[in-house]
Design a protein around this motif. Structure first.
Motif, short mmCIF file in Angstrom:
data_model
loop_
_atom_site.label_atom_id
_atom_site.label_comp_id
_atom_site.label_asym_id
_atom_site.label_seq_id
_atom_site.Cartn_x
_atom_site.Cartn_y
_atom_site.Cartn_z
N VAL A 171 0.84 -1.20 0.00
CA VAL A 171 0.00 0.00 0.00
C VAL A 171 0.88 1.25 0.00
CG1 VAL A 171 -1.66 1.35 1.35
CG2 VAL A 171 -1.98 -1.12 1.08
N LEU A 172 1.93 1.25 0.82
CA LEU A 172 2.85 2.38 0.85
C LEU A 172 3.58 2.53 -0.48
CD1 LEU A 172 4.41 1.91 4.41
CD2 LEU A 172 2.67 3.57 3.73
N THR A 173 3.93 1.41 -1.09
CA THR A 173 4.61 1.43 -2.39
C THR A 173 3.72 2.09 -3.44
OG1 THR A 173 5.85 -0.57 -1.82
CG2 THR A 173 5.63 -0.04 -4.17
N GLN A 174 2.45 1.72 -3.44
CA GLN A 174 1.49 2.35 -4.36
C GLN A 174 1.34 3.84 -4.04
OE1 GLN A 174 -2.57 0.63 -5.76
NE2 GLN A 174 -3.02 1.87 -3.97
N GLN A 175 1.26 4.17 -2.75
CA GLN A 175 1.12 5.56 -2.33
C GLN A 175 2.31 6.40 -2.80
OE1 GLN A 175 0.35 5.98 1.92
NE2 GLN A 175 1.28 8.03 1.95
N ALA A 176 3.49 5.81 -2.82
CA ALA A 176 4.70 6.53 -3.23
C ALA A 176 4.77 6.76 -4.72
CB ALA A 176 5.94 5.77 -2.77
N GLY A 177 3.92 6.07 -5.49
CA GLY A 177 3.87 6.32 -6.93
C GLY A 177 4.51 5.25 -7.81
N PHE A 178 4.94 4.14 -7.22
CA PHE A 178 5.48 3.05 -8.02
C PHE A 178 4.36 2.40 -8.84
CE2 PHE A 178 8.56 3.49 -4.59
CZ PHE A 178 9.77 3.38 -5.26
N ASP A 179 4.74 1.71 -9.89
CA ASP A 179 3.76 1.06 -10.77
C ASP A 179 3.43 -0.36 -10.32
OD1 ASP A 179 3.56 3.19 -12.78
OD2 ASP A 179 5.65 2.68 -13.20
N GLY A 180 4.24 -0.91 -9.43
CA GLY A 180 4.00 -2.27 -8.98
C GLY A 180 4.95 -2.66 -7.88
N VAL A 181 4.68 -3.83 -7.31
CA VAL A 181 5.50 -4.35 -6.22
C VAL A 181 5.92 -5.78 -6.56
CG1 VAL A 181 3.58 -5.27 -4.85
CG2 VAL A 181 5.70 -4.56 -3.70
N ASP A 182 7.14 -6.09 -6.19
CA ASP A 182 7.72 -7.42 -6.38
C ASP A 182 7.76 -8.12 -5.03
OD1 ASP A 182 9.65 -9.49 -6.43
OD2 ASP A 182 11.30 -8.15 -6.92
N ILE A 183 7.08 -9.27 -4.92
CA ILE A 183 7.20 -10.11 -3.73
C ILE A 183 8.44 -10.96 -3.95
CG2 ILE A 183 6.02 -11.72 -2.19
CD1 ILE A 183 4.60 -8.97 -2.67
N LYS A 184 9.56 -10.52 -3.41
CA LYS A 184 10.86 -11.12 -3.72
C LYS A 184 10.91 -12.57 -3.25
CE LYS A 184 15.85 -10.52 -3.21
NZ LYS A 184 16.94 -9.71 -2.64
N ALA A 185 11.17 -13.48 -4.19
CA ALA A 185 11.21 -14.91 -3.89
C ALA A 185 12.43 -15.53 -4.56
CB ALA A 185 9.93 -15.58 -4.34
#
Length: 407
Positions: A171-185
């Motif tokens: 949610v914070l990543t989206q709030q900061a303006g990024f286009d997506g998030v990577d669930i690092k695996a």
């Protein structure tokens, strides 16, 4: 059976845009997530962080995959590891803004920006004094004959809470303006280790359903709290290259022979529209994820192709091309031209030569700026310093001389 590498002189193909969901990548070149270890002690991007990402932005890549950013403080790999939280999200927003402004001014593009959300797991060292490992299960490949104590093993209840921590960070990543998030695996960090936790009891270990539970639940938890246009993706180890029962993507009883059946089965469930492929572990078999010979590049190429063929509608990001130096652009063109993947990423090369993408697209790649694959950047990180190219960048060359050379 290994196939020869598909070099192509048609590097113009890399300039083609690619639309994935609600996002358009202005070209097929990417900066891979490379940790700079240059945040402030509370996980906020520091001065060198901003310098590095401005250089990437000016370099012309259509995809900038921001380095590993912890979702909880105890999941940081070192005291200078980025950590996004409600107290510093505005600084992450400023980083996004500066990347976009620089890319537009210097290259006339708006790159896609993905943030890599992580928990360092057995490599956690948030305070800088000693490692405080958080492990999915004991693993003699890394622990030898002295197993880490049981209190290092994260509980099922703690994993359930961590799923929500990933969602909150997203949610914070989206709030900061990024286009997506990577669930690092990948690379043996906590989520990656869970995928291979054959010997772990309980809800998060043993059979396929349990070993993939954290990944599946986290994808669901994140998607439930972000906009539909926000990409939920992963940089995933499709193949660990260490044997069963400690590796994911390997054949049972056949040493380290790849078997992507579980990898494909997991991807069929979580359905990412974008996937960044890697393999191996930089602490155990670094030649796998950072190929140092043609055979290593061929392995990365062939397994990446297998995933792209299995999921033709998914945008697969390939990797492992820096070893080819001045020919890496031709290899990337061959990857896209022959369907190995749709986007190609550079990791080590981005430290040494942040303008590589712009120069490949312009047809004037400068081999004098290329990455030498000398591991100087890794030596800086392991010496507890901010990391970058110890050869091409004066900032890190000075740090290397001070901290990584014998008296």
């Amino acid at each position: 059976m290994s196939k020869p590498l598909p070099f192509s002189s048609n590097t113009g193909i890399l300039a083609q845009p690619l639309t994935v969901g609600a996002h358009t990548f202005p070209n097929r070149l990417a900066i891979q997530p490379m940790e700079g270890c240059d945040s402030t002690t509370d996980g906020t991007p520091g001065e060198l962080s901003f310098r590095r990402y401005r250089r990437y932005a000016a370099g012309g890549a259509g995809l900038i995959w921001i380095e590993a950013v912890a979702v909880v403080n105890e999941g940081r790999a070192n005291p200078w590891h980025m950590y996004i939280n409600k107290n510093n999200v505005d600084t992450y927003a400023r980083l996004v803004s500066e990347i976009r402004e620089t890319a537009l001014k210097e290259c006339g593009i708006n790159p896609v920006l993905i943030l890599q959300a992580t928990h360092a797991g057995r490599y956690s060292k948030p305070h800088g004094t000693e490692r405080i490992p958080v492990i999915a299960r004991n693993n003699p490949i890394f622990e030898g004959d002295t197993a880490l104590p049981a209190e290092c093993i994260i509980s099922d209840d703690e994993l359930k809470a961590l799923e929500e921590d990933f969602a909150s960070a997203s949610v914070l990543t989206q709030q900061a303006g990024f286009d997506g998030v990577d669930i690092k695996a990948c690379h043996g960090y906590l989520v990656s280790e869970l995928l291979a936790s054959h010997t772990r009891p309980g809800l998060y270990g043993g059979d396929f359903e349990n070993r993939t539970r954290f990944m599946r639940n986290t994808f669901d938890a994140v998607r439930a709290v972000v906009n539909k246009s926000f990409m939920v993706t992963s940089r995933m180890n499709i193949y660990d290259a260490y044997p069963y029962p400690y590796g994911f993507g390997v054949t049972q009883g056949r040493d380290i022979e790849p078997d992507l059946s579980e990898t494909i089965r997991l991807l069929e469930i979580i359905k990412p529209e974008l996937l960044n492929i890697t393999m191996g572990n930089p602490y155990q078999n670094s030649h796998v994820n950072r190929p140092g010979d043609i055979q290593g590049v061929e392995r990365m190429c062939n397994l990446t192709r297998d995933i792209q063929i299995a999921f033709p509608d998914m945008a697969v990001v390939g990797s492992g091309v820096s070893f080819l130096k001045e020919r890496s652009g031709e290899l990337a063109a061959g990857y896209v031209e022959t369907g190995v993947c749709k986007i190609v990423g550079w990791g080590r090369m981005s430290f040494a030569y942040p303008n590589f993408a712009r120069d490949i697209l312009a047809g004037n790649f400068d081999k004098k700026q290329t990455c030498l694959c000398c591991a100087g950047c890794t030596k800086l990180m392991r010496a507890g310093q901010s990391t970058g190219c110890a050869i091409r960048d004066d900032v890190y060359n000075q740090l290397f001389k001070q901290h990584c050379t014998a008296n």
